[in-house]
Design a protein around this motif. Structure first.
Motif, PDB file in Angstrom:
ATOM      1  N   PHE A   1      -7.406   3.685  -6.047  1.00  0.00           N
ATOM      2  CA  PHE A   1      -7.591   4.896  -5.243  1.00  0.00           C
ATOM      3  C   PHE A   1      -8.728   5.770  -5.766  1.00  0.00           C
ATOM      4  O   PHE A   1      -8.995   6.843  -5.226  1.00  0.00           O
ATOM      5  CB  PHE A   1      -6.290   5.714  -5.237  1.00  0.00           C
TER       6      PHE A   1
ATOM      7  N   ARG B   1       0.828  -1.208   0.000  1.00  0.00           N
ATOM      8  CA  ARG B   1       0.000   0.000   0.000  1.00  0.00           C
ATOM      9  C   ARG B   1       0.864   1.261   0.000  1.00  0.00           C
ATOM     10  O   ARG B   1       0.545   2.252  -0.661  1.00  0.00           O
ATOM     11  CB  ARG B   1      -0.917  -0.005   1.232  1.00  0.00           C
ATOM     12  N   ALA B   2       1.988   1.236   0.737  1.00  0.00           N
ATOM     13  CA  ALA B   2       2.870   2.400   0.774  1.00  0.00           C
ATOM     14  C   ALA B   2       3.495   2.651  -0.591  1.00  0.00           C
ATOM     15  O   ALA B   2       3.640   3.800  -1.027  1.00  0.00           O
ATOM     16  CB  ALA B   2       3.959   2.197   1.833  1.00  0.00           C
ATOM     17  N   GLN B   3       3.874   1.572  -1.289  1.00  0.00           N
ATOM     18  CA  GLN B   3       4.461   1.732  -2.621  1.00  0.00           C
ATOM     19  C   GLN B   3       3.440   2.270  -3.614  1.00  0.00           C
ATOM     20  O   GLN B   3       3.770   3.096  -4.476  1.00  0.00           O
ATOM     21  CB  GLN B   3       5.018   0.388  -3.098  1.00  0.00           C
ATOM     22  N   LYS B   4       2.213   1.838  -3.477  1.00  0.00           N
ATOM     23  CA  LYS B   4       1.161   2.363  -4.354  1.00  0.00           C
ATOM     24  C   LYS B   4       0.942   3.860  -4.102  1.00  0.00           C
ATOM     25  O   LYS B   4       0.799   4.653  -5.034  1.00  0.00           O
ATOM     26  CB  LYS B   4      -0.134   1.596  -4.129  1.00  0.00           C
ATOM     27  N   ALA B   5       0.906   4.248  -2.842  1.00  0.00           N
ATOM     28  CA  ALA B   5       0.717   5.661  -2.523  1.00  0.00           C
ATOM     29  C   ALA B   5       1.887   6.497  -3.034  1.00  0.00           C
ATOM     30  O   ALA B   5       1.704   7.596  -3.572  1.00  0.00           O
ATOM     31  CB  ALA B   5       0.578   5.840  -1.002  1.00  0.00           C
ATOM     32  N   ALA B   6       3.101   5.970  -2.904  1.00  0.00           N
ATOM     33  CA  ALA B   6       4.268   6.679  -3.410  1.00  0.00           C
ATOM     34  C   ALA B   6       4.198   6.828  -4.918  1.00  0.00           C
ATOM     35  O   ALA B   6       4.542   7.880  -5.477  1.00  0.00           O
ATOM     36  CB  ALA B   6       5.544   5.933  -3.004  1.00  0.00           C
TER      37      ALA B   6
ATOM     38  N   GLU C   1       3.731   7.984   8.401  1.00  0.00           N
ATOM     39  CA  GLU C   1       3.307   7.757   7.018  1.00  0.00           C
ATOM     40  C   GLU C   1       4.349   8.279   6.031  1.00  0.00           C
ATOM     41  O   GLU C   1       4.632   7.640   4.999  1.00  0.00           O
ATOM     42  CB  GLU C   1       1.946   8.423   6.785  1.00  0.00           C
TER      43      GLU C   1
ATOM     44  N   LEU D   1       6.376   6.182   3.203  1.00  0.00           N
ATOM     45  CA  LEU D   1       6.360   6.576   1.792  1.00  0.00           C
ATOM     46  C   LEU D   1       7.767   6.683   1.226  1.00  0.00           C
ATOM     47  O   LEU D   1       8.049   6.239   0.110  1.00  0.00           O
ATOM     48  CB  LEU D   1       5.628   7.912   1.629  1.00  0.00           C
TER      49      LEU D   1
ATOM     50  N   ILE E   1       1.531   7.045  -6.789  1.00  0.00           N
ATOM     51  CA  ILE E   1       0.530   8.054  -7.151  1.00  0.00           C
ATOM     52  C   ILE E   1       1.066   9.461  -6.887  1.00  0.00           C
ATOM     53  O   ILE E   1       0.863  10.376  -7.694  1.00  0.00           O
ATOM     54  CB  ILE E   1      -0.778   7.812  -6.380  1.00  0.00           C
ATOM     55  N   LEU E   2       1.757   9.648  -5.780  1.00  0.00           N
ATOM     56  CA  LEU E   2       2.312  10.966  -5.477  1.00  0.00           C
ATOM     57  C   LEU E   2       3.296  11.410  -6.555  1.00  0.00           C
ATOM     58  O   LEU E   2       3.307  12.571  -6.969  1.00  0.00           O
ATOM     59  CB  LEU E   2       3.013  10.948  -4.117  1.00  0.00           C
TER      60      LEU E   2
ATOM     61  N   PHE F   1       0.333  14.373   5.725  1.00  0.00           N
ATOM     62  CA  PHE F   1       0.725  13.046   6.189  1.00  0.00           C
ATOM     63  C   PHE F   1       1.346  13.127   7.580  1.00  0.00           C
ATOM     64  O   PHE F   1       1.997  14.116   7.932  1.00  0.00           O
ATOM     65  CB  PHE F   1       1.735  12.408   5.224  1.00  0.00           C
TER      66      PHE F   1
END
Length: 338
Positions: A62, A9-14, A36, A40, A16-17, A32
């Motif tokens: 997302f 999940r952290a890699q996915k959020a990174a 968190e 990230l 997208i950012l 954040f």
């Protein structure tokens, strides 16, 4: 068939950012929490290349439409760029070291304001056992008044070597400065190893300087009989008008250069020949003739309190100049008298 990437999940959020670009990502980073943000950063550094198809699936999860271009390359570098442009270096460092940015330990306070408050004798005692280059570095960092007072206390050979090195002193490396400052803090400023009694010594000396010579001698004897601690430091700060002959000639010249002939004449009323000559030999010929003329007329009608007041004025001036580093007081005569 293209294999699907397995991301946390952290890699996915990174991912997208990074896809959002620096302006939008920078605004979001502020929301954040510290934990968190750390997750990230660590996740982004494991990312390399994300194919377009995988990125689209991540964005769909997302429920947002952030994708542009043909995929992401070097996600870790881009995340570092976003962080560095969004947060201060202190904030980034605090996040990665697991502590709050506003609780980062501050740099140690400069020791030099505290060194400036030291008595010259205390700093000189430390420098006397150090290399001349170290002493030159220290004296170059303090005020000229303190440096001059310390130099007068040190032995002449060491004094010359230190001044020679001060003239040629260039920029001192930070590492060397930190070493010297550490030694000063531990061996000079650390009250657990060196008890600073200078303020008490000054208070006692100021009190004793108000006494007449005979009274002073008697009190000094009482203090010695009582085994008073730090008495040597007190004696070093005591000066009576009768001790004027023990001062060096250049010191006496400096003292009387700022005093009026009226005060000097009044102080010499009833003084013995040795003391009178020590004073008169330190002033100009014209002033000397005027004072000698006044003294030849006798002391009739002049109150003893006025005479003693003039002598205390001269003694106080001497103590003040010595404290400012102009010269050192002669402590030996007081000890011998006691």
């Amino acid at each position: 068939m293209t294999m699907t990437l397995t991301l946390t999940r952290a890699q996915k959020a990174a991912a997208i950012l990074v896809a959002m670009g620096k302006p939008s990502a920078s605004r979001l980073l502020k929301f954040f929490k510290q934990e968190e943000l750390k997750a990230l950063i660590e996740a982004a550094r494991l990312l390399r290349t994300i194919p377009q198809g995988d990125l689209e699936r991540i964005v769909a999860e997302f429920e947002a439409e952030f994708t542009e271009g043909a995929g992401l390359l070097d996600s870790a570098d881009k995340m570092d760029t976003i962080l560095n442009e969004s947060l201060s270096p202190e904030e980034v460092n605090a996040i990665m070291n697991g502590r709050s940015a506003d609780t980062t330990p501050a740099e140690p306070q400069s020791i030099w304001p505290e060194i400036e408050k030291l008595e010259p004798e205390r700093l000189a005692n430390f420098l006397a056992g150090e290399h001349a280059q170290t002493a030159a570095m220290v004296l170059s960092r303090v005020s000229p008044q303190l440096a001059a007072a310390v130099l007068l206390i040190l032995e002449k050979p060491q004094r010359g070597e230190i001044v020679k090195r001060m003239v040629a002193l260039a920029n001192v490396p930070d590492a060397a400065t930190r070493i010297v400052e550490k030694q000063l803090r531990e061996r000079v400023l650390n009250t657990s190893s060196t008890r600073d009694t200078s303020s008490g010594q000054i208070r006692v000396a100021n009190m004793l300087n108000e006494l007449e010579k005979s009274q002073l001698d008697e009190v000094i004897q009482d203090l010695e009989a009582a085994d008073t601690p730090d008495l040597a430091g007190v004696k070093a700060r005591i000066f009576n008008f009768d001790d004027m002959p023990f001062l060096q000639q250049k010191a006496r010249v400096l003292i009387f250069d700022g005093l009026s002939t009226e005060v000097v004449t009044l102080a010499l009323r009833g003084a013995d020949a040795e003391l009178t000559e020590a004073v008169l030999s330190s002033i100009g010929a014209r002033s000397r003739r005027m004072i000698e003329s006044e003294l030849s007329q006798g002391a009739e009608g002049i109150a003893l309190a006025d005479i003693m007041g003039a002598r205390k004025t001269i003694a106080s001036t001497t103590v003040r100049l010595a404290r400012e580093g102009a010269f050192s007081l002669p402590s030996a005569p007081i000890a011998e008298a006691a």
